[in-house]
Design a protein around this motif. Structure first.
Motif, mmCIF file in Angstrom:
data_model
loop_
_atom_site.group_PDB
_atom_site.id
_atom_site.type_symbol
_atom_site.label_atom_id
_atom_site.label_comp_id
_atom_site.label_asym_id
_atom_site.label_seq_id
_atom_site.Cartn_x
_atom_site.Cartn_y
_atom_site.Cartn_z
ATOM 1 N N MET A 1 0.824 -1.211 0.000
ATOM 2 C CA MET A 1 0.000 0.000 0.000
ATOM 3 C C MET A 1 0.854 1.255 0.000
ATOM 4 O O MET A 1 0.513 2.248 -0.652
ATOM 5 N N TYR B 1 -12.127 1.008 -2.417
ATOM 6 C CA TYR B 1 -11.203 0.761 -1.313
ATOM 7 C C TYR B 1 -10.535 2.063 -0.854
ATOM 8 O O TYR B 1 -10.417 2.322 0.346
ATOM 9 N N PHE C 1 -10.970 3.580 2.783
ATOM 10 C CA PHE C 1 -9.745 3.729 3.568
ATOM 11 C C PHE C 1 -9.618 5.151 4.119
ATOM 12 O O PHE C 1 -9.321 5.353 5.300
ATOM 13 N N PHE D 1 -10.374 -3.738 3.430
ATOM 14 C CA PHE D 1 -10.190 -4.377 2.122
ATOM 15 C C PHE D 1 -11.293 -5.419 1.888
ATOM 16 O O PHE D 1 -11.921 -5.443 0.826
ATOM 17 N N SER E 1 -14.595 -3.811 1.216
ATOM 18 C CA SER E 1 -14.649 -3.214 -0.120
ATOM 19 C C SER E 1 -14.958 -4.266 -1.162
ATOM 20 O O SER E 1 -15.703 -4.010 -2.118
#
Lengths: 193, 193, 193
Positions: B119, C32, C36, C68, C71
């Motif tokens: 990420m 996502y 986030f 995650f 999503s």
């Protein structure tokens, strides 16, 4: 000296923030949030970039209280009319002059090289306004095709401050001279805009 | 190796930044600010998130100077015409490929777990552009309904890099392979857009 | 207790994020990314401001994995119709109530004074949404002329939490009481909007 300059930077930036918020007809939370971001946004970025902790407004917790008080007063003032927009330029230019010098001084004190210190002056002086503009969905003046030399004033003034500090005879007044230089340069740029 | 990849990431990202700024007809300060944000925005977020200090462009102060020099050169070039927009894709894709790998490598070196490291690769590769788009009041491609797989290339490529690094025979060339993979994946995504 | 509140804050905020992303018809990476940012944006700012490292979602790497997973599930749901927008208010208000209290608690644990701690509660509760709105090119509700008391709920609720924690008899239930207060205050504000 450093403390006085920082305090004046906070007061004038917050004054600009609350007046701008009143023009945008925000409620109290909006007024305080905008004033807070204009007054502390640039210096917060500088402190994060240089790993200075506590952040300058956490280490001096009377600053947020001052901005809170100014927001309350501003909220009870009548909203500004359109043609007072021009008068916003004075507190804006003052806040940004004081913060440019204060930002460069803080970066030098952390041992940053000259180029980085001058850039930190420009970041401290301009990014409160950049973040506030972005949050209010306006294009920051930094990224508009015709910028009246905003960041340039700040960067050149910060360099001037760094240079004057090296001259023993001038050192004690280096900060006021650089603040005055940035302020006048900025007003001149606005006049010829 | 890590230094070379980071340097190439900075150069190609800044190239993309200055060309984009010329397309938007910004003045010199705007050109430099935009190039700076594209080149250093993603890596700065990564460094702040991982508490790496000094930030990579403060610890290597020749980076901002390189971007400054490129901005001066770009400022004297004629503005790009509309139909050269497509050619901006090459430096953009290169800068973002190098930064994705460099970002993941830096996160691994800090001991981040694999998912976080991948990420961080995606953040380093894409957030310079996201911040620049936001400041210029454009919706970042990440949040447009039809994204050509921008962040996906970056995330998958970072995972590939992390996996290849575990194979002793391939480790020395893990970074170039992952950079090439992200770059080609990205160009293919653009072609089918 | 603190962990449970933080976990619930993450889950409800991410739920709001993925549902909003589906309304905006984003692809998987967009879903996502938005989830986030809504779930971790405010707490990340708080952690950076207070120099808390590792960031709360790096120190608890199952959080990003949970987001995650959510999503992925959300991506296979049918897109929400326009008139379900109203139902987004419930997960939004829950996520923001839990994060306001969790943010204030974390700031107190770092030794922040009361005013700063309450502000950190408001930042943690509201800035995930502010950053997400800004990236999607919407004016954050904080800066719209008619805000239904968003940040005010958060700030007052954080103050209430800080006060209740001082009463030995109430201390164990201070957090749930403050969460319920913010949630109900927020729903009432929406009703009278």
């Amino acid at each position: 000296m450093q403390q006085i300059i920082e305090l004046l930077a906070v007061v004038f930036s917050a004054l600009y923030g609350v007046l701008l918020a009143r023009r945008l007809k925000l409620d109290f939370v909006g007024v305080y949030s905008l004033a807070f971001i204009v007054a502390f946004g640039g210096g917060t970025l500088r402190d994060l970039f240089l790993d200075r902790h506590p952040l300058f407004w956490i280490g001096a917790p009377h600053y947020p209280v001052i901005v809170f008080g100014m927001s309350i007063v501003a909220f009870f003032l009548p909203p500004l009319s359109e043609h007072t927009e021009r008068s916003l330029n004075i507190p804006d230019a003052l806040g940004f002059s004081f913060f440019s010098v204060s930002g460069a001084a803080a970066a030098l004190a952390e041992g940053a090289p000259v180029f980085i210190a001058a850039m930190m002056g420009a970041v401290t002086g301009t990014f409160g306004g950049v973040i506030a503009d972005t949050l209010c969905n306006r294009i920051p003046s930094l990224f508009r095709p015709s910028t009246p030399l905003y960041a340039t004033c700040s960067f050149v003034g910060a360099l001037l401050y760094i240079a004057l500090k090296e001259l023993p005879a001038i050192k004690p007044v280096a900060a006021p001279i650089a603040v005055a230089f940035i302020f006048l340069f900025r007003l001149a740029a606005l006049r010829f805009d």
